[in-house]
Structure formats: structure tokens, C-alpha cells
Motif scaffolding. Structure first.
Motif, short mmCIF file in Angstrom:
data_model
loop_
_atom_site.label_atom_id
_atom_site.label_comp_id
_atom_site.label_asym_id
_atom_site.label_seq_id
_atom_site.Cartn_x
_atom_site.Cartn_y
_atom_site.Cartn_z
N VAL A 26 49.80 34.70 34.46
CA VAL A 26 50.70 33.81 33.75
C VAL A 26 52.10 34.41 33.77
O VAL A 26 52.28 35.59 33.43
CB VAL A 26 50.24 33.60 32.28
N ASP A 27 53.09 33.60 34.14
CA ASP A 27 54.50 34.02 34.10
C ASP A 27 54.72 35.37 34.77
O ASP A 27 55.30 36.29 34.19
CB ASP A 27 55.01 34.07 32.65
N ASN A 28 54.26 35.51 36.01
CA ASN A 28 54.43 36.74 36.79
C ASN A 28 53.82 37.97 36.12
O ASN A 28 54.30 39.09 36.29
CB ASN A 28 55.90 36.98 37.13
N HIS A 29 52.77 37.75 35.36
CA HIS A 29 52.06 38.85 34.71
C HIS A 29 50.58 38.72 35.04
O HIS A 29 49.96 37.68 34.79
CB HIS A 29 52.28 38.79 33.19
N LEU A 30 50.02 39.77 35.62
CA LEU A 30 48.62 39.80 36.03
C LEU A 30 47.86 40.79 35.15
O LEU A 30 48.29 41.94 35.01
CB LEU A 30 48.51 40.24 37.50
N SER A 31 46.76 40.35 34.57
CA SER A 31 45.92 41.21 33.75
C SER A 31 44.51 41.22 34.32
O SER A 31 43.94 40.16 34.58
CB SER A 31 45.86 40.73 32.31
N LEU A 32 43.96 42.41 34.52
CA LEU A 32 42.61 42.59 35.04
C LEU A 32 41.73 43.17 33.95
O LEU A 32 42.16 44.04 33.18
CB LEU A 32 42.61 43.56 36.22
N SER A 33 40.49 42.71 33.90
CA SER A 33 39.52 43.24 32.94
C SER A 33 38.11 43.02 33.48
O SER A 33 37.92 42.35 34.49
CB SER A 33 39.69 42.56 31.58
N ASP A 34 37.14 43.57 32.78
CA ASP A 34 35.72 43.38 33.09
C ASP A 34 35.41 43.68 34.56
O ASP A 34 34.80 42.88 35.26
CB ASP A 34 35.28 41.97 32.71
N ALA A 35 35.81 44.87 35.01
CA ALA A 35 35.54 45.28 36.40
C ALA A 35 34.05 45.46 36.61
O ALA A 35 33.35 46.04 35.78
CB ALA A 35 36.28 46.58 36.71
N ARG A 36 33.59 44.94 37.75
CA ARG A 36 32.17 45.04 38.09
C ARG A 36 32.02 45.37 39.57
O ARG A 36 32.84 44.97 40.38
CB ARG A 36 31.46 43.73 37.79
N ILE A 37 30.97 46.11 39.87
CA ILE A 37 30.64 46.36 41.27
C ILE A 37 30.00 45.09 41.80
O ILE A 37 29.06 44.56 41.20
CB ILE A 37 29.67 47.56 41.40
N ASN A 38 30.51 44.58 42.89
CA ASN A 38 30.01 43.33 43.46
C ASN A 38 28.69 43.62 44.19
O ASN A 38 28.67 43.80 45.40
CB ASN A 38 31.05 42.72 44.40
N GLU A 39 27.62 43.66 43.43
CA GLU A 39 26.29 43.94 43.96
C GLU A 39 25.31 42.99 43.27
O GLU A 39 24.74 43.31 42.23
CB GLU A 39 25.91 45.39 43.71
N GLY A 59 22.72 42.80 39.69
CA GLY A 59 23.32 42.10 38.55
C GLY A 59 24.79 42.40 38.33
O GLY A 59 25.28 42.28 37.21
N ASP A 60 25.51 42.79 39.37
CA ASP A 60 26.95 43.11 39.27
C ASP A 60 27.22 44.07 38.10
O ASP A 60 27.83 43.70 37.10
CB ASP A 60 27.79 41.83 39.11
N PRO A 61 26.78 45.33 38.22
CA PRO A 61 26.93 46.27 37.10
C PRO A 61 28.39 46.53 36.75
O PRO A 61 29.26 46.56 37.63
CB PRO A 61 26.25 47.54 37.60
N ALA A 62 28.64 46.73 35.47
CA ALA A 62 29.99 47.01 34.98
C ALA A 62 30.46 48.37 35.48
O ALA A 62 29.68 49.31 35.59
CB ALA A 62 30.02 46.98 33.46
N VAL A 63 31.75 48.45 35.78
CA VAL A 63 32.36 49.73 36.17
C VAL A 63 32.67 50.50 34.88
O VAL A 63 33.37 49.99 34.01
CB VAL A 63 33.65 49.52 36.99
N THR A 64 32.12 51.69 34.77
CA THR A 64 32.41 52.53 33.62
C THR A 64 33.18 53.78 34.03
O THR A 64 33.78 54.44 33.19
CB THR A 64 31.11 52.94 32.90
N ASP A 65 33.17 54.11 35.32
CA ASP A 65 33.87 55.27 35.84
C ASP A 65 35.19 54.83 36.46
O ASP A 65 35.21 54.25 37.55
CB ASP A 65 32.99 55.97 36.89
N LEU A 66 36.26 55.10 35.76
CA LEU A 66 37.59 54.68 36.22
C LEU A 66 37.95 55.26 37.58
O LEU A 66 38.72 54.66 38.34
CB LEU A 66 38.64 55.08 35.18
N ALA A 67 37.38 56.39 37.94
CA ALA A 67 37.67 57.03 39.23
C ALA A 67 37.33 56.10 40.41
O ALA A 67 37.93 56.22 41.48
CB ALA A 67 36.91 58.34 39.35
N LEU A 68 36.41 55.17 40.22
CA LEU A 68 36.06 54.23 41.28
C LEU A 68 37.22 53.27 41.60
O LEU A 68 37.37 52.82 42.73
CB LEU A 68 34.83 53.41 40.88
#
Length: 140
Positions: free
Chosen positions: A78-91, A95-104
Motif C-alpha cells: 500500500v502506498d509504496n510500502h511493502l510488508s512481509l509476514s508469516d514466512a513459510r517454507i514452500n513445501e 504443510g508449508d512449515p513456518a520459518v523460525t530461523d531468520l538465517a534462512l
């Protein structure tokens, strides 16, 4: 007249089947070209790493061609602002597990599990700027 009214109502009822996007020009495949560190002014050339962002409809994906790994996110733009959340491994099989390790996610220039960027678009270039980094992409 009756036939025309039925046709219009029939087409209108299909509206739920048509997917629309409010993503504007960020839709598409974007290759990560450089990562700039704002604090130090350092720059990392990412062209050979073959990392991409893909945006289409409600899907935001980060993927590494060489490592064959894909991450999907919830996002808002929205208005040139991008927000990302709920990162998941596309597997899907897991069941598309949630990313808990930020290093990924850090090799993609994402330094928080809930990351925000300012978006600048110019032709076939996109620049995403967070509090720490500036990511430059080319449309692919």
C-alpha cells in the motif's frame, strides 16, 4: 431484453472467479542484483547467486534457483510500502512449515520475520529499502 439481463447477471456472478491484483507494477519476477548495507555503505553483488522475488496476486515468494528452495509470505503493498509476514517454507507435502530461523531469509535481504520496505519503481528496476538494507532488483 430478458436474455440480455440474464447474460449480465450471469457474468456478474462470475466475479468471484476472476482474480484481480492491487499490486501494480511490483507484480512479476524480480532478480536480486545488489544488497547495500545502509550503515556502512557496503555493497554485495548478488547477480551470480540467482535469488528472485516473485509477486502475483496474493502470492509473494522468495526463491533461490541454485539451492531449489522457496519461501512464501503473507504481504501487503500500500502506498509504496511493502510488508512481509508469516514466512513459510514452500513445501506442500510438509504443510508449508513456518520459518523460525531468520538465517534462512537473510540471504534474500530479509532481516526480520515481519519485515517492511519502502518501494521505489523505475522502469525495469525495483528498489526495496528497509531500516538496514537497500535491495536492488531487475525485472526478469
Amino acid at each position: 431484453m430478458y436474455f440480455a439481463l440474464l447474460t449480465i447477471l450471469g457474468l456478474a456472478s462470475c466475479g468471484d472467479l476472476l482474480e484481480t491484483s492491487n499490486n501494480g507494477k511490483i507484480d512479476g519476477n524480480w532478480q536480486l542484483v545488489t544488497i547495500d548495507t545502509l550503515e556502512t555503505g557496503g555493497q554485495l553483488n548478488m547477480v551470480e547467486d540467482r535469488k528472485f522475488y516473485a509477486v502475483q496476486g496474493t502470492i509473494f515468494q522468495a526463491y533461490d534457483v541454485d539451492e531449489s528452495i522457496q519461501y512464501i509470505f503473507r504481504f501487503t503493498y500500500v502506498d509504496n510500502h511493502l510488508s512481509l509476514s508469516d514466512a513459510r517454507i514452500n513445501e506442500r507435502t510438509q504443510g508449508d512449515p513456518a520459518v523460525t530461523d531468520l538465517a534462512l531469509l537473510q540471504p534474500f535481504g530479509i532481516n526480520k520475520l515481519e519485515e517492511s520496505f519502502t518501494v521505489e519503481l523505475s522502469g525495469s528496476r525495483m528498489i526495496l529499502t528497509s531500516n538496514q538494507l537497500r535491495l536492488t532488483f531487475r525485472k526478469f
